[in-house]
Enzyme design. Structure first.
Site: not given
Ligand code: AMP
Length: 122
Positions: A34-36, A93, A102, A106, A108
Site C-alpha cells: 500500500r502507498d504510504i 511515472n 522513487v 513501480h 500505481h
Molecule cells: P512516484 O512519484 O511515481 O515515484 O511515486 C512514488 C510513490 O511512493 C508515492 O505515491 C509515495 O507516496 C510512495 N511512497 C514513498 N515512500 C513510501 C513508503 N515508504 N511506503 C509506501 N509508499 C511510499
C-alpha cells in the site's frame, strides 16, 4: 539506453527489509504494498524485486519469468482489492517529465472511487 540504479532508493530499502511496508501480495519476483500517501481508497504499488529504474528498463532487461510474474501480480492485486468491476487506473511515472520520485519501477494501482480525468492539461 544505459540505466543506473540507485541501491539506496526507498523501495530498495523496503525490499531489503530495512523499512516496513503494508504488503498486499509477495511473489518470487514482485512485491505489492500500500502507498504510504494514498490518493484513492485503494492505492497499491507493484514493484519488481530486481533493480529496474522504470518500465522501459524492466521491459528491456528483465527475464521472461520476472515480466510474467510482475503482470500476474498486478492482476492478483486488482482481484484482491475487488476493483475489477468498478474499475481502476494503472500509472507508472518515469523520469523528469513523468515526475518519478522513487527511481525503482513501480506501477500505481488506484481504485475505490471515480478517478477523474486522466491528466490535467498544461
Ligand atoms: P512516484 O512519484 O511515481 O515515484 O511515486 C512514488 C510513490 O511512493 C508515492 O505515491 C509515495 O507516496 C510512495 N511512497 C514513498 N515512500 C513510501 C513508503 N515508504 N511506503 C509506501 N509508499 C511510499
Amino acid at each position: 539506453m544505459a540505466y543506473t540504479y540507485d541501491e539506496n532508493n526507498i523501495f530498495a530499502k523496503i525490499l531489503r527489509g530495512e523499512i516496513p511496508n503494508s504488503t498486499v501480495v509477495e511473489t518470487d519476483h514482485s512485491l505489492a504494498f500500500r502507498d504510504i500517501n494514498p490518493l484513492a481508497p485503494d492505492h497499491v504499488l507493484v514493484i519488481p524485486k530486481g533493480p529496474y529504474v522504470n518500465y522501459a528498463h524492466f521491459a528491456e532487461a528483465a527475464s521472461d519469468a520476472e515480466i510474467v510474474d510482475f503482470n500476474r501480480t498486478l492482476g492478483k492485486v486488482v482481484a484482491l482489492i475487488g476493483a475489477g468491476d468498478a474499475g481502476y487506473r494503472l500509472i507508472s511515472n518515469a523520469g523528469r517529465n513523468g515526475v518519478q520520485d522513487v527511481p525503482h519501477l513501480h506501477v500505481h494501482i488506484l481504485a475505490g472511487r471515480p478517478l477523474g480525468p486522466m491528466l490535467f492539461s498544461g
